[in-house]
Structures are given as C-alpha cells and as structure tokens.
Design an enzyme around this catalytic site. Structure first.
Site, short mmCIF file in Angstrom:
data_model
loop_
_atom_site.label_atom_id
_atom_site.label_comp_id
_atom_site.label_asym_id
_atom_site.label_seq_id
_atom_site.Cartn_x
_atom_site.Cartn_y
_atom_site.Cartn_z
N GLU A 108 -9.97 36.40 68.98
CA GLU A 108 -10.84 37.08 69.59
C GLU A 108 -11.10 36.28 71.05
O GLU A 108 -11.12 35.01 71.15
CB GLU A 108 -12.34 37.06 68.89
CG GLU A 108 -12.39 37.78 67.27
CD GLU A 108 -11.84 37.07 66.47
OE1 GLU A 108 -11.66 37.26 65.32
OE2 GLU A 108 -11.85 35.53 66.52
N TYR A 120 -3.05 35.84 77.10
CA TYR A 120 -2.41 36.16 75.67
C TYR A 120 -1.43 37.28 75.83
O TYR A 120 -0.35 37.38 75.03
CB TYR A 120 -3.68 36.65 74.88
CG TYR A 120 -5.01 35.52 74.80
CD1 TYR A 120 -4.41 34.15 74.56
CD2 TYR A 120 -6.05 35.62 75.00
CE1 TYR A 120 -5.28 32.91 74.50
CE2 TYR A 120 -7.08 34.70 74.54
CZ TYR A 120 -6.54 33.47 74.51
OH TYR A 120 -7.53 32.31 74.43
#
Length: 155
Positions: A108, A120
């Site tokens: 998250e 990411y």
C-alpha cells in the site's frame, strides 16, 4: 547523487535504534518500536537494511502471506533519498525471494506519494485497488499495488 557501495543485509533486533531514527525522520506517522520488533522476530518476515560506510541509510520490512510477499514498510533517510536506495532494497527482496515463485508482491502507498508510485511502477507493480482512509494520521487513501511472481521466462 547515486547509491554506491551499499551493503544490504538482513536486519535483527540489534538494528532497532537505527531503524527508529530513520522511521521518525522519514514519516509523520512512524511505526512503533514494538511493531518493528514484531516483524524483525517473525519467522515469516524478511527485513533488509541498506548500509553505507557502516551506517544504515534505509530499510525494507516484508512479511510472507499465503499468496504474496507484503512490502509493509520502505524507508530511506530523507538526507539519502533519490539515490536509488529504495530500488536496490526492493531488487534485493526480489532476489532473496526468487525461489518462492508462486508468490507475488503487494503493498500500500499513499495516493499522494507520486515518487514512490512511480518507483513501484518501474519495478513492475500495478494498481489493483484503493483502501479508503487507510492512513490514521490524515485519513489519506492508500493505493493497493501488486506485482505478479516472475514467470519462467523472467528466470
């Protein structure tokens, strides 16, 4: 500035003071010492630290779940950011878990953290959902990201 000569190794309880120092500098809502101690001693966790000249400059905390490695916390000392340290920590995690081919990776990230989201994405994570009001300090939403386990072609 780029990250050079990093020593990345597994972390233990003896690293708690350095972890806490970075955590408090990096985040407005830091994890507690107890949370870190729990992860550092859990047999299903992989906790890695990046050291430069013997000084910790970042860390990553991961926990093994049934179908995924959950990247629970990534932090780099604010004075050392934008040097590729977080990328190197994530890549080492992928290396360490390479034999565990059936698990993917999940995490998250704050929806406002564009730099982390970009990192990411460059490592193969994709958006998979949203956790509303996930962060307790300001009720900010969290983006759920997922990276599939490497296919046989990637080995």
């Amino acid at each position: 500035m780029t990250a050079v000569d990093l020593d990345i190794r597994r972390l233990g309880i003896s690293d708690l003071d350095e972890i806490e120092q970075i955590e408090r500098r990096a985040y407005t809502a830091p994890w507690s010492r107890t949370m870190f101690a729990s992860e550092l001693t859990k047999p299903t966790s992989i906790c890695l630290g990046a050291f430069e000249d013997g000084v910790m400059v970042g860390y990553i905390i991961n926990s093994r779940y049934v179908d995924a490695w959950h990247v629970m916390n990534v932090a780099v000392d604010p004075e050392q950011q934008n040097r590729g340290i977080a990328r190197r920590l994530l890549q080492r995690l992928f290396d360490v878990t390479a034999e565990d081919a059936e698990r993917g990776y999940t995490l998250e990230v704050r929806v406002s953290n564009a730099a982390a989201i970009h990192l990411y994405e460059t490592l193969g994570f994709e958006e998979r959902g949203l956790r509303r009001a996930y962060y307790t300090d300001n009720r900010e939403d969290a983006l759920i990201m997922w990276k599939d386990a490497p296919s046989e072609l990637e080995w």
